[in-house]
Scaffold this active site. Structure first.
Site, PDB file in Angstrom:
ATOM      1  N   SER A  61     -16.665 -92.869  24.811  1.00  0.00           N
ATOM      2  CA  SER A  61     -15.739 -92.191  23.898  1.00  0.00           C
ATOM      3  C   SER A  61     -16.474 -91.440  22.784  1.00  0.00           C
ATOM      4  CB  SER A  61     -14.771 -93.191  23.278  1.00  0.00           C
ATOM      5  OG  SER A  61     -13.957 -92.520  22.326  1.00  0.00           O
ATOM      6  N   THR A 120      -6.750 -94.309  24.976  1.00  0.00           N
ATOM      7  CA  THR A 120      -7.281 -93.498  26.068  1.00  0.00           C
ATOM      8  C   THR A 120      -7.125 -94.230  27.400  1.00  0.00           C
ATOM      9  OG1 THR A 120      -9.124 -92.108  26.747  1.00  0.00           O
ATOM     10  CG2 THR A 120      -9.721 -94.196  25.709  1.00  0.00           C
ATOM     11  N   LYS A 127      -2.677 -94.932  28.375  1.00  0.00           N
ATOM     12  CA  LYS A 127      -1.777 -93.945  27.755  1.00  0.00           C
ATOM     13  C   LYS A 127      -0.313 -94.096  28.199  1.00  0.00           C
ATOM     14  CE  LYS A 127      -4.998 -90.192  26.672  1.00  0.00           C
ATOM     15  NZ  LYS A 127      -5.242 -88.753  26.789  1.00  0.00           N
ATOM     16  N   GLY A 132      -2.700 -84.209  36.791  1.00  0.00           N
ATOM     17  CA  GLY A 132      -2.902 -85.567  36.272  1.00  0.00           C
ATOM     18  C   GLY A 132      -2.360 -85.702  34.863  1.00  0.00           C
ATOM     19  N   GLY A 134     -13.212 -77.514  25.996  1.00  0.00           N
ATOM     20  CA  GLY A 134     -12.435 -78.699  25.648  1.00  0.00           C
ATOM     21  C   GLY A 134     -12.756 -79.318  24.299  1.00  0.00           C
TER      22      GLY A 134
HETATM   23  P1  NAP Z   1      -6.522 -87.412  35.845  1.00  0.00           P
HETATM   24  O1  NAP Z   1      -5.236 -87.966  35.317  1.00  0.00           O
HETATM   25  O2  NAP Z   1      -7.400 -88.258  36.699  1.00  0.00           O
HETATM   26  O3  NAP Z   1      -6.166 -86.057  36.648  1.00  0.00           O
HETATM   27  C1  NAP Z   1      -7.150 -85.293  37.272  1.00  0.00           C
HETATM   28  C2  NAP Z   1      -6.485 -84.215  38.129  1.00  0.00           C
HETATM   29  O4  NAP Z   1      -7.522 -83.459  38.742  1.00  0.00           O
HETATM   30  C3  NAP Z   1      -5.611 -84.748  39.245  1.00  0.00           C
HETATM   31  O5  NAP Z   1      -4.534 -83.885  39.443  1.00  0.00           O
HETATM   32  C4  NAP Z   1      -6.561 -84.704  40.445  1.00  0.00           C
HETATM   33  O6  NAP Z   1      -5.909 -84.565  41.678  1.00  0.00           O
HETATM   34  C5  NAP Z   1      -7.317 -83.427  40.150  1.00  0.00           C
HETATM   35  N1  NAP Z   1      -8.597 -83.393  40.834  1.00  0.00           N
HETATM   36  C6  NAP Z   1      -9.647 -84.226  40.674  1.00  0.00           C
HETATM   37  N2  NAP Z   1     -10.673 -83.862  41.464  1.00  0.00           N
HETATM   38  C7  NAP Z   1     -10.236 -82.771  42.152  1.00  0.00           C
HETATM   39  C8  NAP Z   1     -10.818 -81.936  43.162  1.00  0.00           C
HETATM   40  N3  NAP Z   1     -12.082 -82.129  43.584  1.00  0.00           N
HETATM   41  N4  NAP Z   1     -10.086 -80.907  43.644  1.00  0.00           N
HETATM   42  C9  NAP Z   1      -8.827 -80.680  43.209  1.00  0.00           C
HETATM   43  N5  NAP Z   1      -8.225 -81.449  42.272  1.00  0.00           N
HETATM   44  C10 NAP Z   1      -8.920 -82.468  41.751  1.00  0.00           C
HETATM   45  O7  NAP Z   1      -7.447 -86.925  34.645  1.00  0.00           O
HETATM   46  P2  NAP Z   1      -6.963 -86.302  33.237  1.00  0.00           P
HETATM   47  O8  NAP Z   1      -6.860 -87.388  32.225  1.00  0.00           O
HETATM   48  O9  NAP Z   1      -5.788 -85.446  33.505  1.00  0.00           O
HETATM   49  O10 NAP Z   1      -8.241 -85.430  32.841  1.00  0.00           O
HETATM   50  C11 NAP Z   1      -8.551 -84.223  33.511  1.00  0.00           C
HETATM   51  C12 NAP Z   1      -9.716 -83.533  32.823  1.00  0.00           C
HETATM   52  O11 NAP Z   1      -9.358 -83.176  31.493  1.00  0.00           O
HETATM   53  C13 NAP Z   1     -10.965 -84.417  32.679  1.00  0.00           C
HETATM   54  O12 NAP Z   1     -12.092 -83.619  32.887  1.00  0.00           O
HETATM   55  C14 NAP Z   1     -10.917 -84.884  31.237  1.00  0.00           C
HETATM   56  O13 NAP Z   1     -12.187 -85.151  30.714  1.00  0.00           O
HETATM   57  C15 NAP Z   1     -10.312 -83.667  30.571  1.00  0.00           C
HETATM   58  N6  NAP Z   1      -9.595 -83.985  29.328  1.00  0.00           N
HETATM   59  C16 NAP Z   1     -10.010 -83.378  28.182  1.00  0.00           C
HETATM   60  C17 NAP Z   1      -9.354 -83.623  26.996  1.00  0.00           C
HETATM   61  C18 NAP Z   1      -9.804 -82.952  25.742  1.00  0.00           C
HETATM   62  O14 NAP Z   1      -9.396 -83.367  24.645  1.00  0.00           O
HETATM   63  N7  NAP Z   1     -10.595 -81.910  25.833  1.00  0.00           N
HETATM   64  C19 NAP Z   1      -8.246 -84.498  26.967  1.00  0.00           C
HETATM   65  C20 NAP Z   1      -7.844 -85.101  28.166  1.00  0.00           C
HETATM   66  C21 NAP Z   1      -8.537 -84.826  29.350  1.00  0.00           C
HETATM   67  P3  NAP Z   1      -5.346 -85.848  42.482  1.00  0.00           P
HETATM   68  O15 NAP Z   1      -4.241 -86.393  41.614  1.00  0.00           O
HETATM   69  O16 NAP Z   1      -4.901 -85.263  43.751  1.00  0.00           O
HETATM   70  O17 NAP Z   1      -6.491 -86.804  42.582  1.00  0.00           O
END
Ligand code: NAP
Length: 300
Positions: free
Chosen positions: A21, A68, A72, A134, A263
């Site tokens: 984190s 986190t 959540k 996601g 991000g």
């Molecule tokens: P999550 O709930 O695990 O969702 C990830 C999504 O990406 C899902 O829809 C997943 O599809 C898809 N995915 C993963 N690998 C893939 C691939 N190879 N091809 C196509 N789709 C793929 O994760 P999250 O919490 O939403 O986070 C997503 C990203 O946002 C991460 O990189 C995280 O670090 C970033 N994030 C950044 C912030 C910020 O403040 N900047 C905040 C939150 C998240 P499936 O469901 O089909 O597996």
């Protein structure tokens, strides 16, 4: 680091894992800058211990916490109250303790829209292309609706998850910024391989909500150069990933002359909003951003 004394009050982040984190870096920089008698601590909380942990944090006087992965969604039924926005998104990322119990909200939405709101752009002429379905994509959809984007098109690889994602928005109404009347959140969902058919336009806001391109996958991008070549001018590429900076996705966007947002903006702004909720004073956003960038630069 802020000095800990007998009067120091606690803030923190709960998650599992928690060692990665970046929130302690951001918040402790703000606390130190303002000379506050607070300290922000990472707490490793396993899913089975979440309810016990909340009781324990309350009993030792913790003022507020970030929430986190993986808590959540699971935390919602354990809270005394959550904001309509957190209910719409289906996720809480910030809690604070009151005499009535723990309250929760979602500052990811405001964190996401913050750099976009600062732009002079007619969002009613903008189509949002959301890559991934996601947890983060949920906050992004809410944010795109708040901005007033004309269309919100979500792309994913799992048809069942996409259908579930779309139907979860069916009953949801949210206010568009500058309007008092909530309106229905309209989301269309599409298979990943349909993407090339949707990007031949002038007005796109393309948001990567997948981990594709995250460290150490330096050469991976959810959209390749061939597809980017079809995207019309005036596009914005927004990657929720904050390491590496820039990601391949943002490098390709910059090569086409598009506005590129990484991000770190969202991460800092969602933290700043949580900080203001807990401490009831303006957060030193620039200091928080600077601390994050310095930490990331030293780490990689
Ligand atoms: P999550 O709930 O695990 O969702 C990830 C999504 O990406 C899902 O829809 C997943 O599809 C898809 N995915 C993963 N690998 C893939 C691939 N190879 N091809 C196509 N789709 C793929 O994760 P999250 O919490 O939403 O986070 C997503 C990203 O946002 C991460 O990189 C995280 O670090 C970033 N994030 C950044 C912030 C910020 O403040 N900047 C905040 C939150 C998240 P499936 O469901 O089909 O597996």
């Amino acid at each position: 680091m802020p000095q800990i004394t007998g009067t120091t009050k606690l803030l923190g982040v709960i998650g599992n894992p928690i060692a990665h984190s970046l929130s302690p870096v951001i918040h402790n920089a703000a606390i130190e800058h303002l000379g506050l008698d607070y300290f922000y601590v990472p707490f490793l909380v396993k899913p089975a211990d979440l309810a016990t942990a909340l009781d324990g944090l309350a009993s030792i006087g913790v003022v507020g916490c970030s929430v986190t992965i993986p808590h959540k969604q699971a935390i919602i039924p354990l809270l005394a109250n959550i904001t309509p926005l957190a209910r719409a998104v289906g996720a809480v990322n910030t809690i604070w303790h009151t005499p009535a119990g723990w309250q929760g909200t979602n500052t990811d939405v405001a964190g996401f829209v913050s750099p976009l709101m600062a732009m002079d752009r007619d969002w009613s002429q903008t189509t949002a292309i959301v890559l991934g379905n996601g947890g983060a994509a949920r906050a992004v959809v809410a944010g795109c609706h708040q901005l007033g984007c004309s269309k919100i098109q979500v792309f994913g690889r799992d048809i069942d998850k996409l259908a579930e994602f779309r139907s979860s928005w069916q009953e949801i109404q949210l206010r568009v910024t500058n309007s008092d009347t909530p309106t229905s959140v309209i989301v269309s969902t599409h298979r990943w391989d349909e993407l090339p058919d949707f990007i031949d336009r002038e007005d796109l806001l393309i948001i990567n909500c997948t981990p594709i391109g995250m460290h150490p996958q330096l050469d991976a991008s959810p959209i390749d150069a061939e597809i980017f070549a079809k995207v019309g001018a005036n596009a914005i590429a927004y990657d929720l990933i904050y390491t590496p900076r820039p990601t391949k996705f943002l490098q390709l966007a910059a090569q086409r002359g598009f506005t590129a947002i990484d991000g770190t903006e969202m991460l800092v702004q969602q933290g700043a909003m949580a900080f203001e909720l807990w401490l009831q004073q303006p957060a030193p956003v620039a200091i928080m951003h600077q601390a994050l960038l310095a930490y990331l630069a030293a780490r990689h």
